[in-house]
Design an enzyme around this catalytic site. Structure first.
Site, PDB file in Angstrom:
ATOM      1  N   GLY A   1      31.190 -30.207  29.889  1.00  0.00           N
ATOM      2  CA  GLY A   1      30.932 -28.771  29.939  1.00  0.00           C
ATOM      3  C   GLY A   1      30.884 -28.355  31.396  1.00  0.00           C
ATOM      4  N   ALA A   2      30.483 -27.106  31.639  1.00  0.00           N
ATOM      5  CA  ALA A   2      30.449 -26.584  33.005  1.00  0.00           C
ATOM      6  C   ALA A   2      29.515 -27.424  33.884  1.00  0.00           C
ATOM      7  CB  ALA A   2      29.993 -25.136  32.964  1.00  0.00           C
ATOM      8  N   SER A   3      28.405 -27.866  33.351  1.00  0.00           N
ATOM      9  CA  SER A   3      27.446 -28.575  34.196  1.00  0.00           C
ATOM     10  C   SER A   3      26.858 -29.774  33.470  1.00  0.00           C
ATOM     11  CB  SER A   3      26.338 -27.616  34.594  1.00  0.00           C
ATOM     12  OG  SER A   3      25.734 -27.119  33.420  1.00  0.00           O
ATOM     13  N   SER A   4      27.604 -30.300  32.536  1.00  0.00           N
ATOM     14  CA  SER A   4      27.039 -31.391  31.747  1.00  0.00           C
ATOM     15  C   SER A   4      28.135 -32.327  31.250  1.00  0.00           C
ATOM     16  CB  SER A   4      26.316 -30.809  30.538  1.00  0.00           C
ATOM     17  OG  SER A   4      27.247 -30.123  29.734  1.00  0.00           O
TER      18      SER A   4
ATOM     19  N   ASP B   1      30.168 -17.542  25.017  1.00  0.00           N
ATOM     20  CA  ASP B   1      31.200 -18.528  25.364  1.00  0.00           C
ATOM     21  C   ASP B   1      31.926 -19.020  24.111  1.00  0.00           C
ATOM     22  OD1 ASP B   1      32.657 -19.929  27.225  1.00  0.00           O
ATOM     23  OD2 ASP B   1      31.240 -21.591  27.371  1.00  0.00           O
TER      24      ASP B   1
ATOM     25  N   GLY C   1      33.187 -35.159  26.039  1.00  0.00           N
ATOM     26  CA  GLY C   1      33.681 -33.946  26.680  1.00  0.00           C
ATOM     27  C   GLY C   1      32.808 -33.565  27.848  1.00  0.00           C
TER      28      GLY C   1
HETATM   29  P1  AMP Z   1      29.862 -28.446  25.866  1.00  0.00           P
HETATM   30  O1  AMP Z   1      29.231 -28.912  27.126  1.00  0.00           O
HETATM   31  O2  AMP Z   1      28.850 -28.194  24.793  1.00  0.00           O
HETATM   32  O3  AMP Z   1      30.844 -27.316  26.073  1.00  0.00           O
HETATM   33  O4  AMP Z   1      30.737 -29.669  25.319  1.00  0.00           O
HETATM   34  C1  AMP Z   1      31.912 -30.124  25.951  1.00  0.00           C
HETATM   35  C2  AMP Z   1      32.765 -30.878  24.935  1.00  0.00           C
HETATM   36  O5  AMP Z   1      32.033 -32.013  24.448  1.00  0.00           O
HETATM   37  C3  AMP Z   1      33.129 -30.062  23.683  1.00  0.00           C
HETATM   38  O6  AMP Z   1      34.282 -29.285  23.867  1.00  0.00           O
HETATM   39  C4  AMP Z   1      33.347 -31.174  22.651  1.00  0.00           C
HETATM   40  O7  AMP Z   1      34.649 -31.747  22.770  1.00  0.00           O
HETATM   41  C5  AMP Z   1      32.319 -32.237  23.068  1.00  0.00           C
HETATM   42  N1  AMP Z   1      31.063 -32.045  22.304  1.00  0.00           N
HETATM   43  C6  AMP Z   1      30.032 -31.208  22.610  1.00  0.00           C
HETATM   44  N2  AMP Z   1      29.041 -31.290  21.703  1.00  0.00           N
HETATM   45  C7  AMP Z   1      29.446 -32.191  20.783  1.00  0.00           C
HETATM   46  C8  AMP Z   1      28.865 -32.699  19.562  1.00  0.00           C
HETATM   47  N3  AMP Z   1      27.663 -32.271  19.151  1.00  0.00           N
HETATM   48  N4  AMP Z   1      29.577 -33.613  18.867  1.00  0.00           N
HETATM   49  C9  AMP Z   1      30.797 -34.023  19.288  1.00  0.00           C
HETATM   50  N5  AMP Z   1      31.406 -33.578  20.407  1.00  0.00           N
HETATM   51  C10 AMP Z   1      30.748 -32.674  21.156  1.00  0.00           C
END
Ligand code: AMP
Length: 336
Positions: free
Chosen positions: A54-57, A171, A52
């Site tokens: 995120g905003a900056s990752s 968030d 996935g």
């Molecule tokens: P985030 O940057 O934390 O908002 O993550 C973006 C997306 O990555 C999330 O909506 C999940 O689909 C996936 N993701 C984030 N953290 C995890 C994790 N610990 N295990 C599995 N998928 C993750």
């Protein structure tokens, strides 16, 4: 010219405030021992598919090859100052949060401009993934039993964050509620959480996704813990009815959405849902933040009590398994 607020040594060590991060992991400076240095090394991590964004990752699945442990690795470029500051906030929260309803943190590694935050891998994906898969496969929305369990765990996580850590998550949304095949439900993404010190009860800054934001926050007023409760209410309605409850969202019209959240009565669940569930959502979506109940209050709500683990022997693991199959059918899950 401004002095950089961090140092980066020639050996590739990142130092800012209390943290020293390098290829060997994270350690504290100033003699303060960080509790968990697990000896992860970047070369032992095999980075796999993107889970996935995120905003900056970017979040990738990874395998720690010596132990064959599956992990999730969040990769953030730290040359950007805003991202670096966000990361530091995130690290502080992750380090101090070892709690069953929050995604656990293993380590943080730094190499060549990128920060690698090593997290527990949640193999069931997020509630947002489940929502998309449900729509694509034409499956029904999660049952009230499942939603009750999700509400209970998220409230338990929020209660911990609010009461013990004095943090507003900021968030809460389906993408930040993660599931695993053991049937566990955990809150993730503390990058936007801000620590509130004891004297200052409000967050002054404005970050995060708008659609799940509380009216007080969108209205530019000070906001605090109650804001997370609003976001949970919107998340629960969306999961229950299978679509975002404000119509302007689908038209992607930010200003109409803003006006709907600020001026319209809050959304509610249709009559087909139980009175207890409808009331829980109604409470979460109390427009006046002062009147909105806390996570602690809501943990005592009849809808939560009805779905207490000891009372309803729901097999969440089985439900997550069905969702994983649905995500595979909808082809939104990367092949493992
Ligand atoms: P985030 O940057 O934390 O908002 O993550 C973006 C997306 O990555 C999330 O909506 C999940 O689909 C996936 N993701 C984030 N953290 C995890 C994790 N610990 N295990 C599995 N998928 C993750």
């Amino acid at each position: 010219m401004d002095q950089p607020s961090f140092t980066l040594s020639q050996s590739g060590t990142f130092v800012k405030e209390d943290f020293v991060i390098n290829r060997q992991g994270i350690a504290a400076v100033g003699g303060t021992e960080v509790a968990r240095v697990v000896g992860l090394r970047l070369q032992d991590l095999q980075l796999l598919e993107v889970l996935g964004k995120g905003a900056s990752s970017l979040v990738r699945r990874a395998v720690h090859t010596p132990s064959q442990t599956e992990l999730a690795v969040k990769v953030i470029n730290v040359f950007d100052k805003d991202k670096r500051d966000q990361l530091l906030r995130e690290l502080r929260t992750l380090y101090s949060s070892a709690f069953p309803w929050l995604v656990s943190f293993h380590d943080c590694l730094y190499d060549e401009g990128a920060m690698y935050i090593v997290l527990e891998y949640m193999d069931g994906g997020s509630l947002a993934d489940v929502l998309i898969a449900t729509q694509l496969t034409g499956s029904g929305a999660p049952s009230e039993l499942v939603l009750g369990r999700i509400a209970a765990k998220t409230l338990a996580g929020l209660n911990y964050l609010h009461r013990e850590r004095h943090q507003v998550h900021r968030d809460i949304k389906p993408g930040n509620i993660l599931l695993n095949s053991r049937g566990e439900i955990k809150i993730s993404d503390f990058g936007l959480s801000a620590e509130l010190d004891s004297t200052k009860e409000m967050c002054a800054t404005f970050i995060g996704t708008h659609a799940y934001m509380s009216p007080e926050r969108l209205g530019g007023k000070p906001y605090s813990f109650a804001s997370d409760i609003w976001s949970l209410g919107i998340t629960l309605i969306e999961c229950a009815i299978g679509q975002f409850p404000y119509t302007a969202y689908n038209g992607n019209n930010y200003f109409v959405l803003l006006s709907q959240i600020l001026n319209d009565p809050p959304p509610s669940l249709p009559d087909a849902f139980s009175p207890e569930f409808r009331d829980l959502v109604l409470q979460c979506l109390t427009k006046d933040a002062e009147q909105r109940p806390s996570a602690e209050d809501l943990l005592k709500h009849p809808f939560i009590a009805m779905h207490d683990e000891s009372l309803s022997p729901l097999d969440m693991a089985e439900w997550v398994k069905i969702c994983t199959q649905m995500r595979k059918d909808a082809e939104i899950m990367p092949p493992s």
